[in-house]
Write a protein that holds these residues in place. Structure first.
Motif, mmCIF file in Angstrom:
data_model
loop_
_atom_site.group_PDB
_atom_site.id
_atom_site.type_symbol
_atom_site.label_atom_id
_atom_site.label_comp_id
_atom_site.label_asym_id
_atom_site.label_seq_id
_atom_site.Cartn_x
_atom_site.Cartn_y
_atom_site.Cartn_z
ATOM 1 N N GLN A 194 0.811 -1.263 0.082
ATOM 2 C CA GLN A 194 -0.073 -0.063 -0.067
ATOM 3 C C GLN A 194 0.861 1.246 0.000
ATOM 4 O O GLN A 194 2.122 1.083 0.367
ATOM 5 N N ALA A 195 0.299 2.126 -0.528
ATOM 6 C CA ALA A 195 1.038 3.642 -0.284
ATOM 7 C C ALA A 195 0.640 4.122 1.022
ATOM 8 O O ALA A 195 -0.005 3.513 1.877
ATOM 9 N N TRP A 196 1.704 5.106 1.309
ATOM 10 C CA TRP A 196 1.782 5.720 2.704
ATOM 11 C C TRP A 196 0.448 6.293 2.914
ATOM 12 O O TRP A 196 -0.174 6.939 1.914
ATOM 13 N N ASP A 207 -13.555 17.839 28.096
ATOM 14 C CA ASP A 207 -14.909 17.497 28.024
ATOM 15 C C ASP A 207 -15.432 16.984 26.948
ATOM 16 O O ASP A 207 -16.447 16.691 26.545
ATOM 17 N N GLY A 208 -14.492 16.575 26.013
ATOM 18 C CA GLY A 208 -14.670 15.625 24.741
ATOM 19 C C GLY A 208 -14.767 16.595 23.529
ATOM 20 O O GLY A 208 -15.172 15.949 22.616
ATOM 21 N N ARG A 209 -14.606 17.905 23.778
ATOM 22 C CA ARG A 209 -15.043 18.750 22.539
ATOM 23 C C ARG A 209 -13.866 18.987 21.617
ATOM 24 O O ARG A 209 -12.524 18.979 22.098
ATOM 25 N N VAL A 210 -13.814 18.804 20.266
ATOM 26 C CA VAL A 210 -12.944 18.799 19.499
ATOM 27 C C VAL A 210 -12.388 20.202 19.258
ATOM 28 O O VAL A 210 -12.828 21.037 18.990
ATOM 29 N N LEU A 211 -11.036 20.417 19.754
ATOM 30 C CA LEU A 211 -10.473 21.606 19.541
ATOM 31 C C LEU A 211 -9.940 21.843 18.236
ATOM 32 O O LEU A 211 -9.948 22.869 17.941
ATOM 33 N N GLY A 212 -9.379 20.908 17.415
ATOM 34 C CA GLY A 212 -8.907 20.990 15.966
ATOM 35 C C GLY A 212 -8.752 19.659 15.456
ATOM 36 O O GLY A 212 -8.367 18.786 16.021
ATOM 37 N N SER A 213 -8.840 19.558 14.391
ATOM 38 C CA SER A 213 -8.595 18.599 13.661
ATOM 39 C C SER A 213 -7.781 18.726 12.002
ATOM 40 O O SER A 213 -8.228 19.649 11.397
ATOM 41 N N HIS A 214 -7.060 17.864 11.507
ATOM 42 C CA HIS A 214 -6.455 17.991 10.571
ATOM 43 C C HIS A 214 -5.790 16.698 9.874
ATOM 44 O O HIS A 214 -5.445 15.832 10.527
ATOM 45 N N VAL A 215 -6.059 16.880 8.441
ATOM 46 C CA VAL A 215 -5.453 15.451 7.796
ATOM 47 C C VAL A 215 -3.992 15.932 7.247
ATOM 48 O O VAL A 215 -3.918 16.808 6.729
ATOM 49 N N PHE A 216 -3.087 14.887 7.682
ATOM 50 C CA PHE A 216 -1.607 15.104 7.185
ATOM 51 C C PHE A 216 -1.402 14.295 5.970
ATOM 52 O O PHE A 216 -1.570 12.739 6.307
ATOM 53 N N ALA A 217 -0.996 14.693 4.954
ATOM 54 C CA ALA A 217 -0.631 13.727 3.748
ATOM 55 C C ALA A 217 0.874 13.199 4.077
ATOM 56 O O ALA A 217 1.748 13.627 4.843
ATOM 57 N N LEU A 222 6.217 13.245 6.810
ATOM 58 C CA LEU A 222 7.432 12.655 6.519
ATOM 59 C C LEU A 222 8.403 13.485 5.979
ATOM 60 O O LEU A 222 9.758 13.137 5.998
ATOM 61 N N GLY A 223 8.203 14.740 5.637
ATOM 62 C CA GLY A 223 9.141 15.866 5.089
ATOM 63 C C GLY A 223 9.325 15.734 3.625
ATOM 64 O O GLY A 223 9.768 16.869 3.042
ATOM 65 N N GLN A 234 4.753 -4.587 6.947
ATOM 66 C CA GLN A 234 5.780 -3.906 7.150
ATOM 67 C C GLN A 234 5.136 -2.778 8.173
ATOM 68 O O GLN A 234 4.129 -2.407 8.033
ATOM 69 N N SER A 235 6.052 -2.446 9.118
ATOM 70 C CA SER A 235 5.836 -1.404 10.038
ATOM 71 C C SER A 235 6.693 -0.136 9.789
ATOM 72 O O SER A 235 7.767 -0.055 9.003
ATOM 73 N N ALA A 236 5.968 1.210 10.047
ATOM 74 C CA ALA A 236 6.711 2.419 9.980
ATOM 75 C C ALA A 236 6.308 3.021 11.269
ATOM 76 O O ALA A 236 5.312 3.261 11.930
ATOM 77 N N GLN A 237 7.292 4.122 11.578
ATOM 78 C CA GLN A 237 7.144 5.083 12.555
ATOM 79 C C GLN A 237 7.434 6.403 12.010
ATOM 80 O O GLN A 237 8.344 6.595 11.430
ATOM 81 N N VAL A 238 6.568 7.302 12.430
ATOM 82 C CA VAL A 238 6.749 8.510 12.047
ATOM 83 C C VAL A 238 6.834 9.575 13.126
ATOM 84 O O VAL A 238 6.227 9.252 14.234
ATOM 85 N N THR A 239 7.336 10.824 13.124
ATOM 86 C CA THR A 239 7.402 11.917 13.999
ATOM 87 C C THR A 239 7.240 13.110 13.462
ATOM 88 O O THR A 239 7.983 13.598 12.525
ATOM 89 N N PHE A 240 6.217 14.224 14.047
ATOM 90 C CA PHE A 240 6.050 15.404 13.250
ATOM 91 C C PHE A 240 5.536 16.405 14.369
ATOM 92 O O PHE A 240 4.940 15.897 15.661
ATOM 93 N N LEU A 241 5.705 17.542 14.263
ATOM 94 C CA LEU A 241 5.145 18.556 15.108
ATOM 95 C C LEU A 241 3.863 19.368 14.410
ATOM 96 O O LEU A 241 3.712 19.425 13.457
#
Length: 257
Positions: A194-196, A207-217, A222-223, A234-241
């Protein structure tokens, strides 16, 4: 009346009153009877010996001609000559041995040809719609085998639900106020590479209210755009800010897209 040629036996039509006997045979060109008198009165007198027999006019009609001796002399001679040289009609095409052999050959090969054409049509349909068929797990093995043999390409398999999240962490980044550090480890459990995936991160308060949501490509977390696929297992590990939308974030959730 008819006079037989003494050389070729061709019957020459003549009439004592309207058409005298010609000097030469129309067929062989040799003289019919040089000493015969073709005047009307001479034909009434008797002739002696063999000359009388050979010069005797033939009054009987030709067999099968269906015409009398008094018919038009020119037409009678043409009919006699046509009977002397009959032409057999040609057999109709396809009735002989060659025609039967041709039909048997076609009957032997017509069904294999129909089956071959049907197979080519089905193959063309599969190749033309291979992108949609490749998205179906029932058809992808067959389409993949055909593309391996024919050298065509298939789009990567896309099954977001087949990704399994193994580990995830979201915590404040030290030395950067308002920044959150996201760590995620996931595995591809699909049958095919599969593609990433795209990662959707949602942050919530107490309180369970969503403060923000974003979809990261993939290029975002990955940068750079990945150049490979994730193989099955296969496993993958990612880190981002990410930037915290507002203070008070205490919960988060991930979803694969």
């Amino acid at each position: 009346m008819f006079f037989p040629c003494p050389h070729c036996q061709f019957l020459v039509a003549y009439h004592p009153q309207s058409r005298p006997l010609p000097a030469q045979c129309p067929r062989c060109g040799r003289p019919l009877q040089e000493d015969i008198d073709t005047t009307p009165g001479a034909s009434e007198g008797p002739l002696d010996g063999q000359a009388q027999d050979s010069a005797a006019p033939v009054d009987a009609p030709m067999p099968g001609s269906g015409r009398d001796a008094d018919a038009v002399p020119g037409e009678a001679s043409i009919a006699i000559e046509a009977q002397a040289n009959p032409t057999a009609p040609a057999p109709p095409a396809g009735t002989g041995f060659a025609g039967r052999l041709h039909r048997r050959g076609w009957e032997r090969w017509q069904w294999p040809l129909v089956a071959l054409l049907a197979l080519l049509l089905a193959l063309q349909v599969l190749l033309a719609d291979r992108a949609n068929l490749a998205a179906d797990p029932r058809w992808r093995p067959l389409v993949g085998t055909l593309c391996d043999a024919l050298g065509c390409e298939l789009p990567a398999w896309h099954e977001p639900t087949a990704f399994t999240m193994l580990d995830r962490k979201v915590r404040p980044e030290a030395g950067r106020p308002g920044a959150l550090r996201v760590d995620a480890t996931f595995r591809n459990d699909a049958r095919w590479p599969q593609a990433w995936p795209a990662l959707q991160l949602a942050l919530s308060d107490a309180d369970g209210r969503v403060l923000g949501s974003h979809v990261f490509a993939p290029g975002d977390y990955l940068g750079a755009e990945p150049g490979t696929l994730l193989s099955p297992g296969q496993s993958a590990q990612v880190t981002f800010l990410v930037q915290e939308p507002s203070p008070g974030t205490v919960a988060f959730s991930f979803e694969f897209r």
